[in-house]
Design a protein around this motif. Structure first.
Motif, PDB file in Angstrom:
ATOM      1  N   ILE A  38      -3.980  -0.528   3.896  1.00 38.14           N
ATOM      2  CA  ILE A  38      -4.877  -1.683   3.911  1.00 38.14           C
ATOM      3  C   ILE A  38      -5.863  -1.711   2.741  1.00 38.14           C
ATOM      4  O   ILE A  38      -6.650  -2.647   2.618  1.00 38.14           O
ATOM      5  CB  ILE A  38      -5.655  -1.744   5.245  1.00 38.14           C
ATOM      6  N   VAL A  39      -5.837  -0.700   1.873  1.00 40.76           N
ATOM      7  CA  VAL A  39      -6.736  -0.706   0.719  1.00 40.76           C
ATOM      8  C   VAL A  39      -6.161   0.183  -0.379  1.00 40.76           C
ATOM      9  O   VAL A  39      -5.511   1.195  -0.101  1.00 40.76           O
ATOM     10  CB  VAL A  39      -8.161  -0.237   1.117  1.00 40.76           C
ATOM     11  N   LYS A  40      -6.386  -0.245  -1.628  1.00 38.73           N
ATOM     12  CA  LYS A  40      -6.021   0.597  -2.770  1.00 38.73           C
ATOM     13  C   LYS A  40      -7.144   0.555  -3.793  1.00 38.73           C
ATOM     14  O   LYS A  40      -7.924  -0.402  -3.853  1.00 38.73           O
ATOM     15  CB  LYS A  40      -4.699   0.152  -3.397  1.00 38.73           C
ATOM     16  N   PHE A  41      -7.230   1.618  -4.598  1.00 43.17           N
ATOM     17  CA  PHE A  41      -8.291   1.780  -5.582  1.00 43.17           C
ATOM     18  C   PHE A  41      -7.623   1.883  -6.952  1.00 43.17           C
ATOM     19  O   PHE A  41      -6.827   2.797  -7.193  1.00 43.17           O
ATOM     20  CB  PHE A  41      -9.113   3.029  -5.288  1.00 43.17           C
ATOM     21  N   MET A  42      -7.989   0.964  -7.842  1.00 37.55           N
ATOM     22  CA  MET A  42      -7.241   0.827  -9.093  1.00 37.55           C
ATOM     23  C   MET A  42      -8.019   1.350 -10.295  1.00 37.55           C
ATOM     24  O   MET A  42      -9.189   1.020 -10.508  1.00 37.55           O
ATOM     25  CB  MET A  42      -6.895  -0.644  -9.319  1.00 37.55           C
TER      26      MET A  42
END
Length: 649
Positions: free
Chosen positions: A529-533
């Motif tokens: 539900i979340v990603k950090f780019m």
């Protein structure tokens, strides 16, 4: 003026002249040494023998302190050219700075380095040969003093570089470490000794990081273990041991674990059994040490009485209910009942695998990169038999890895330890948040590099990498095109959706695969539900995962290279804590709606994907982890033979 007064005046004039002459001689001699000129002076006759070969081959006559010239010179020449050949350590009639420098080099072991790499013994002996009284009178051999000055600077330059950048250069040694190091000129930085002093200068070179400081303390603790590690006998790998076993191998196990942990020494205790109420099981047993300072009271179980603090005191009732006789420990001791009280001595057997030993075994397995299965098998025996010096080497290698990291970064930054399967958020070099992670497996390794987290996405799409789409998914799609819709994937070509049933999959091959496969946001999305780019050439990032059950595994090298993060929403809340528009409630609401949302960070955050096989965890426990990518061996080769690295330069 009497004769005594004349002598006094002459003496002081002599000292003043000597001081001026000494300054001139030192500067001139240093310049002569470094420019290969003939030394000429009259105050003192130099000795022709040079104690140390300074090996300055450059033809550097008529030097000028400009950039183009400096680049052509060796660091030792640059150092003195920048200071107009004024001495740095042996000033006038004082060797205070030289003494402090030698003290720092002498304690290089505290940083995991070796004093002899910096010629410590030789320099120390030469330093101590200088008579302080003669130095105060300016009656020393200036040639000897200049040679010492230059060689001290050589040592200081190398020690400074090793403290700041590491003993091994990871780029030259090709250690798959792609985090850029700071560009420094040690010959320029060493000039700061004049203003900062020796101690402050070297303190500023050390990593300001909680992990580094804790690892240094652990190194000191392990150094003391070497003194205790005497008379060691290796265990045999043929015999598996577990709770309840009895053999001479158990005694060896006990002795080895006692090296790492404070296993209490056992002693014979007095047993007194008292029936509180007739015909009841709620009896008690009292265990008293010989000096009767301590006493333990335990309730009688149906079948077993646990007396004392360990299972070596297990008492089994032979009749279960009458308690007419008791069997003590692994060795039999029959105790007869006398009225309502019985007495006897416990029997302690060091060959018996008891619960105290089990507790320390599991602790060892947890801390030394082993599956905590409570069984002494081949891997555990290998770890127990490993020399203490090997563990010390491992600590030293990882101290060097901390020195590879940049010092110049914002107060808040993130470090992912690939080998340790965890992530730390640092605030002012102190751990503020820790998370478990999964990393790339041995075939699809997570790369080591540094970058900046620029934004995060809630409810992200997942564009399947080409390698995964063609190697893993294409065979499944050929068998069943419905595989895509069942798993919420879309087939795209030139940005437009394609019906997978309209494709003749028999004609589609891995090479030249013309489609893009994308998974829509949902709970089963591979990115969670979340990603950090932090956009990078490796296409690696942090993200959630639907495979949360794998976080309970001890070794977590499961991914295709990206980093799967445990409880990622907590990290999202942390990164957005200063953004009033994105409160935890707002984040939760957005996640529930299931719509993709990109949130740019107001200030990008540094992130370093690193590789440490030894560290101290948040509980203060030293951890040795399995070298999952097998990188310690190559690093150790360069560590113990730095000439290999020099040959590659």
């Amino acid at each position: 003026m009497n004769q005594r007064s004349k002598l006094t005046i002459f003496f002081f004039l002599f000292l003043i002249f000597g001081k001026i002459q000494a300054q001139e001689n030192l500067s001139d001699l240093i310049e002569d040494r470094l420019t290969e000129k003939e030394a000429s002076f009259s105050f003192a006759t130099p000795t022709p023998d040079e104690v140390f070969d300074i090996s300055l081959e450059e033809d550097s006559l008529a030097l000028a302190a400009d950039t183009s010239t400096l680049e052509k010179l060796k660091p030792i020449q640059q150092l003195y050219l920048l200071r107009d050949y004024q001495p740095l350590w042996c000033k006038q009639n004082s060797l205070t700075k030289a003494d402090t420098l030698l003290q720092w080099i002498g304690k290089a072991t505290e940083e995991g380095l070796e004093p002899e790499d910096y010629d410590y013994t030789n320099l120390k002996e030469r330093f101590e040969e200088i008579d302080p009284t003669m130095l105060a009178m300016y009656l020393v051999d200036w040639d000897t003093l200049v040679n010492l000055e230059i060689d001290l600077s050589r040592a200081a330059l190398r020690y400074s570089e090793d403290l700041l950048l590491g003993k091994v250069d990871p780029f030259v040694a090709q250690l798959q470490w792609e985090i850029p190091q700071e560009e420094v000129e040690m010959s320029e930085d060493l000039q700061l000794v004049d203003t900062l002093g020796v101690t402050t200068y070297f303190e500023n070179l050390l990593p300001k990081n909680e992990h580094y400081d804790l690892l240094k303390k652990a190194l000191a603790d392990f150094d003391t273990l070497v003194q205790k590690d005497t008379g060691f006998m290796a265990m045999t790998k043929k015999q598996k041991l577990e709770l309840g076993d009895s053999s001479d191998q158990v005694e060896l196990l006990r002795k080895r674990l006692a090296l790492f942990y404070p296993i209490p020494e056992q002693e014979t205790n007095k047993i007194q059994y008292t029936s509180q109420v007739a015909m009841t099981k709620a009896d008690t047993i009292q265990i008293m040490s010989e000096d009767k300072e301590r006493q333990y009271i335990y309730e009688v179980c149906e079948d077993t009485i646990y007396a004392g603090t360990d299972s070596m005191y297990i008492l089994k009732d032979s009749t279960q209910y009458s308690y007419d006789s008791l069997i003590v420990g692994p060795k039999t001791l029959i105790v007869k009942r006398d009225s309502f009280s019985i007495q006897g001595d416990t029997v302690w057997d060091p060959y018996y695998f008891d619960s105290t030993l089990l507790k320390y075994l599991v602790q060892f397995q947890n801390e030394f990169g082993l599956e905590p299965d409570s069984v002494v098998g081949p891997k555990t025996i290998a770890a127990l038999d490993r020399p203490i010096t090997d563990y010390i080497d491992q600590i030293k290698l990882n101290l060097d890895r901390w020195r590879w990291l940049p010092r110049d970064h914002p107060p808040t930054y993130i470090v992912v330890n690939i080998a340790g399967f965890y992530l730390d958020v640092f605030e002012d070099d102190t751990i503020a948040l820790t998370k478990k992670v999964m990393v790339g497996n041995v075939r699809t390794k997570t790369p080591v590099f540094g970058d900046m987290i620029q934004y995060l996405e809630l409810n992200p799409y997942w564009t399947v990498p080409y390698s995964i789409a063609t190697r893993e998914m294409l065979p499944k799609i050929k068998k069943d095109p419905g595989y895509l819709s069942r798993n919420n994937y879309k087939l795209l070509k030139n940005g437009k959706s394609v019906d997978p049933y309209s494709v003749d999959w028999s004609t589609i091959k891995r090479s030249g695969f013309p489609y893009v496969i994308r998974q829509n946001p949902n709970k089963k999305n591979a990115l969670g539900i979340v990603k950090f780019m932090f956009p990078n050439r490796y296409n690696v990032y942090l993200h959630d995962t639907p495979s949360k059950h794998l976080f309970v595994e001890y070794s977590r090298a499961f991914s295709h290279g990206c980093i799967r993060l445990e409880k990622p929403v907590e990290l999202a809340e942390y990164l957005l804590k200063d953004n009033s528009k994105w409160t935890p409630q707002k984040i939760e609401q957005t996640l529930k709606r299931g719509k993709n949302k990109r949130i740019d960070l107001k200030t990008p955050l540094p992130i370093y994907l690193t590789y440490f096989t030894t560290w101290v965890d948040k509980e203060g426990t030293l951890q040795f982890q399995k070298d999952v990518y097998r990188r310690d061996k190559k690093l150790l080769e360069y560590w113990k033979n730095p000439k290999q690295e020099e040959e590659l330069k």
